[in-house]
Write a protein that holds these residues in place. Structure first.
Motif, PDB file in Angstrom:
ATOM      1  N   ARG A 174       0.829  -1.204   0.000  1.00 44.51           N
ATOM      2  CA  ARG A 174       0.000   0.000   0.000  1.00 44.51           C
ATOM      3  C   ARG A 174       0.862   1.251   0.000  1.00 44.51           C
ATOM      4  NH1 ARG A 174      -2.242   4.078   2.920  1.00 44.51           N
ATOM      5  NH2 ARG A 174      -0.884   3.668   4.689  1.00 44.51           N
ATOM      6  N   GLU A 175       0.499   2.183  -0.859  1.00 42.91           N
ATOM      7  CA  GLU A 175       1.078   3.523  -0.826  1.00 42.91           C
ATOM      8  C   GLU A 175      -0.047   4.530  -0.990  1.00 42.91           C
ATOM      9  OE1 GLU A 175       4.800   4.588  -2.250  1.00 42.91           O
ATOM     10  OE2 GLU A 175       5.426   2.545  -2.800  1.00 42.91           O
ATOM     11  N   PHE A 176       0.272   5.801  -0.796  1.00 43.23           N
ATOM     12  CA  PHE A 176      -0.771   6.830  -0.798  1.00 43.23           C
ATOM     13  C   PHE A 176      -0.233   8.106  -1.420  1.00 43.23           C
ATOM     14  CE2 PHE A 176      -3.284  10.247   1.141  1.00 43.23           C
ATOM     15  CZ  PHE A 176      -4.570   9.802   0.862  1.00 43.23           C
ATOM     16  N   ARG A 177      -1.081   8.791  -2.137  1.00 44.08           N
ATOM     17  CA  ARG A 177      -0.832  10.141  -2.622  1.00 44.08           C
ATOM     18  C   ARG A 177      -2.087  10.966  -2.357  1.00 44.08           C
ATOM     19  NH1 ARG A 177       3.194   7.715  -2.771  1.00 44.08           N
ATOM     20  NH2 ARG A 177       4.862   7.695  -4.344  1.00 44.08           N
ATOM     21  N   SER A 178      -1.914  12.215  -1.984  1.00 42.90           N
ATOM     22  CA  SER A 178      -3.063  13.016  -1.574  1.00 42.90           C
ATOM     23  C   SER A 178      -4.039  13.247  -2.718  1.00 42.90           C
ATOM     24  CB  SER A 178      -2.589  14.355  -1.012  1.00 42.90           C
ATOM     25  OG  SER A 178      -3.674  15.129  -0.557  1.00 42.90           O
ATOM     26  N   SER A 179      -3.530  13.514  -3.911  1.00 40.66           N
ATOM     27  CA  SER A 179      -4.407  13.783  -5.055  1.00 40.66           C
ATOM     28  C   SER A 179      -4.912  12.488  -5.654  1.00 40.66           C
ATOM     29  CB  SER A 179      -3.643  14.580  -6.117  1.00 40.66           C
ATOM     30  OG  SER A 179      -4.344  14.597  -7.336  1.00 40.66           O
ATOM     31  N   LEU A 180      -6.225  12.284  -5.589  1.00 40.39           N
ATOM     32  CA  LEU A 180      -6.813  11.073  -6.164  1.00 40.39           C
ATOM     33  C   LEU A 180      -6.656  11.062  -7.680  1.00 40.39           C
ATOM     34  CD1 LEU A 180      -8.324   8.464  -5.890  1.00 40.39           C
ATOM     35  CD2 LEU A 180     -10.431   9.746  -5.477  1.00 40.39           C
ATOM     36  N   ALA A 181      -6.800  12.213  -8.307  1.00 36.82           N
ATOM     37  CA  ALA A 181      -6.598  12.276  -9.761  1.00 36.82           C
ATOM     38  C   ALA A 181      -5.188  11.816 -10.135  1.00 36.82           C
ATOM     39  CB  ALA A 181      -6.840  13.701 -10.246  1.00 36.82           C
ATOM     40  N   TRP A 182      -4.187  12.248  -9.379  1.00 37.63           N
ATOM     41  CA  TRP A 182      -2.812  11.858  -9.674  1.00 37.63           C
ATOM     42  C   TRP A 182      -2.614  10.364  -9.455  1.00 37.63           C
ATOM     43  CZ3 TRP A 182       2.092  12.828  -6.320  1.00 37.63           C
ATOM     44  CH2 TRP A 182       3.237  12.569  -7.087  1.00 37.63           C
ATOM     45  N   ARG A 183      -3.265   9.801  -8.450  1.00 35.29           N
ATOM     46  CA  ARG A 183      -3.141   8.354  -8.225  1.00 35.29           C
ATOM     47  C   ARG A 183      -3.535   7.581  -9.487  1.00 35.29           C
ATOM     48  NH1 ARG A 183      -6.717   7.760  -2.809  1.00 35.29           N
ATOM     49  NH2 ARG A 183      -6.259   9.874  -2.094  1.00 35.29           N
ATOM     50  N   LEU A 184      -4.625   7.983 -10.119  1.00 39.09           N
ATOM     51  CA  LEU A 184      -5.070   7.272 -11.313  1.00 39.09           C
ATOM     52  C   LEU A 184      -4.069   7.445 -12.451  1.00 39.09           C
ATOM     53  CD1 LEU A 184      -8.911   7.952 -11.281  1.00 39.09           C
ATOM     54  CD2 LEU A 184      -7.527   6.408  -9.900  1.00 39.09           C
ATOM     55  N   CYS A 185      -3.470   8.611 -12.542  1.00 40.18           N
ATOM     56  CA  CYS A 185      -2.450   8.840 -13.567  1.00 40.18           C
ATOM     57  C   CYS A 185      -1.198   8.012 -13.309  1.00 40.18           C
ATOM     58  CB  CYS A 185      -2.100  10.324 -13.629  1.00 40.18           C
ATOM     59  SG  CYS A 185      -3.453  11.376 -14.199  1.00 40.18           S
ATOM     60  N   LEU A 186      -0.836   7.856 -12.052  1.00 37.73           N
ATOM     61  CA  LEU A 186       0.337   7.049 -11.719  1.00 37.73           C
ATOM     62  C   LEU A 186       0.126   5.584 -12.075  1.00 37.73           C
ATOM     63  CD1 LEU A 186       1.239   8.687  -8.295  1.00 37.73           C
ATOM     64  CD2 LEU A 186       2.647   8.737 -10.370  1.00 37.73           C
ATOM     65  N   VAL A 187      -1.106   5.107 -11.971  1.00 36.77           N
ATOM     66  CA  VAL A 187      -1.419   3.749 -12.422  1.00 36.77           C
ATOM     67  C   VAL A 187      -1.349   3.683 -13.945  1.00 36.77           C
ATOM     68  CG1 VAL A 187      -3.181   1.942 -12.462  1.00 36.77           C
ATOM     69  CG2 VAL A 187      -2.798   3.267 -10.376  1.00 36.77           C
ATOM     70  N   ALA A 188      -1.886   4.673 -14.622  1.00 35.70           N
ATOM     71  CA  ALA A 188      -1.807   4.731 -16.083  1.00 35.70           C
ATOM     72  C   ALA A 188      -0.355   4.719 -16.551  1.00 35.70           C
ATOM     73  CB  ALA A 188      -2.514   5.982 -16.592  1.00 35.70           C
ATOM     74  N   GLU A 189       0.504   5.356 -15.780  1.00 33.49           N
ATOM     75  CA  GLU A 189       1.921   5.489 -16.124  1.00 33.49           C
ATOM     76  C   GLU A 189       2.720   4.227 -15.828  1.00 33.49           C
ATOM     77  OE1 GLU A 189       5.469   8.721 -15.083  1.00 33.49           O
ATOM     78  OE2 GLU A 189       3.535   8.836 -14.069  1.00 33.49           O
ATOM     79  N   GLY A 190       2.134   3.314 -15.047  1.00 35.96           N
ATOM     80  CA  GLY A 190       2.828   2.089 -14.688  1.00 35.96           C
ATOM     81  C   GLY A 190       3.736   2.214 -13.485  1.00 35.96           C
ATOM     82  N   ARG A 191       3.688   3.342 -12.782  1.00 35.66           N
ATOM     83  CA  ARG A 191       4.520   3.495 -11.585  1.00 35.66           C
ATOM     84  C   ARG A 191       3.926   2.758 -10.395  1.00 35.66           C
ATOM     85  NH1 ARG A 191       5.820   9.817 -11.183  1.00 35.66           N
ATOM     86  NH2 ARG A 191       6.711   9.116  -9.187  1.00 35.66           N
TER      87      ARG A 191
END
Length: 267
Positions: A174-191
């Motif tokens: 589990r990890e966390f980022r405050s911006s939910l929008a950015w979380r989805l982008c980080l998954v799209a990016e493969g990070r």
């Protein structure tokens, strides 16, 4: 050549980001909205006001749904609707961290057709439109498939409560980022491999990021695996699961049904 709505959103996001940066790390006035809705600042309102002038001025027939604007039923009859989070990750913004974003989307009917997530402090811009690849500063995005066991999942601690899963809680990282929008982008990016919320999600938090993730090759659904629908009367989804197809299927199979209980996820 980007579609007209996408070009407009990109321009708006970059201008909004510059406004946000003028307040960032300058101790902007901030207060709690009450009712568990989290904080808001003078920066959120300044960004929102600029976006509304620019976007509604350019598309006066579009509806408007923003975290920082009063909502009204007239947007439900609009063929197109802006869905806006002026600063997603306000807590991170107020703490002086870089992990906040400007999240802008257009819904056509109940589907997102154009999306931009811009991180002003990091000078990163994710974008996508229906039918085109998801991009980060012009480079095409690809997610990273993984089995559920050991997958890196962006989520809050409440999502890993045993009662929410059909069996044992899977051994994810589990990890966390405050911006939910950015979380989805980080998954799209493969990070990261997946993003999860077992709490209801406001549309303005997930609209842009969900299209970016989908156009990168992920599946974005509610907690029950149902397709996300936007510009709804309640402006909320029943949880969120975003992951590449194989991992998404494993997560949906392992999760219990969404209860609809609990405070909405917010940043």
């Amino acid at each position: 050549m980007p579609a007209p709505d996408l070009s407009l959103l990109e321009q708006a996001a970059r201008e909004a980001g510059e406004i946000a940066l003028r307040h960032w790390r300058q101790s902007p006035e901030a207060w709690d909205k009450g009712g568990g809705a989290g904080p808001v600042s003078e920066a959120d309102l300044a960004v929102n006001a600029h976006l509304e002038r620019l976007l509604r001025g350019a598309r006066p027939d579009y509806g408007w749904l923003s975290e920082e604007s009063p909502d009204g039923p007239e947007r439900l009859d609009a063929a197109h609707c802006f869905i806006i989070d002026p600063i997603d990750g306000t807590r991170a913004f107020l703490d002086g961290h870089e992990g906040f974003s400007v999240s802008l989307a257009v819904a056509t009917g109940r589907q997102i057709t154009a999306a931009v997530v811009h991180l002003p402090a990091q000078r990163l811009t994710y974008m996508a439109s229906a039918g085109d690849p998801a991009l980060l500063d012009g480079a095409q995005l690809r997610p990273a498939e993984h089995d559920l066991d050991g997958a890196s999942v962006l989520t809050g601690k409440p999502s890993l409560v045993p009662a929410l899963w059909r069996g044992k809680v899977p051994p994810v990282r589990r990890e966390f980022r405050s911006s939910l929008a950015w979380r989805l982008c980080l998954v799209a990016e493969g990070r990261f491999n997946a993003a999860l919320s077992t709490r209801p999600c406001w549309e303005w938090d997930i609209a842009a990021g969900s299209l970016i993730a989908a156009r990168a090759g992920c599946i974005a659904s509610d907690q029950d695996g149902q397709p996300l629908r936007f510009n709804s009367a309640g402006a909320m989804s029943a949880g969120l699961v975003v992951a590449p197809p194989g991992l998404h299927g494993q997560m949906i199979a392992a999760l219990g049904p969404a209860s609809g209980a609990g405070a909405p996820a917010h940043a």
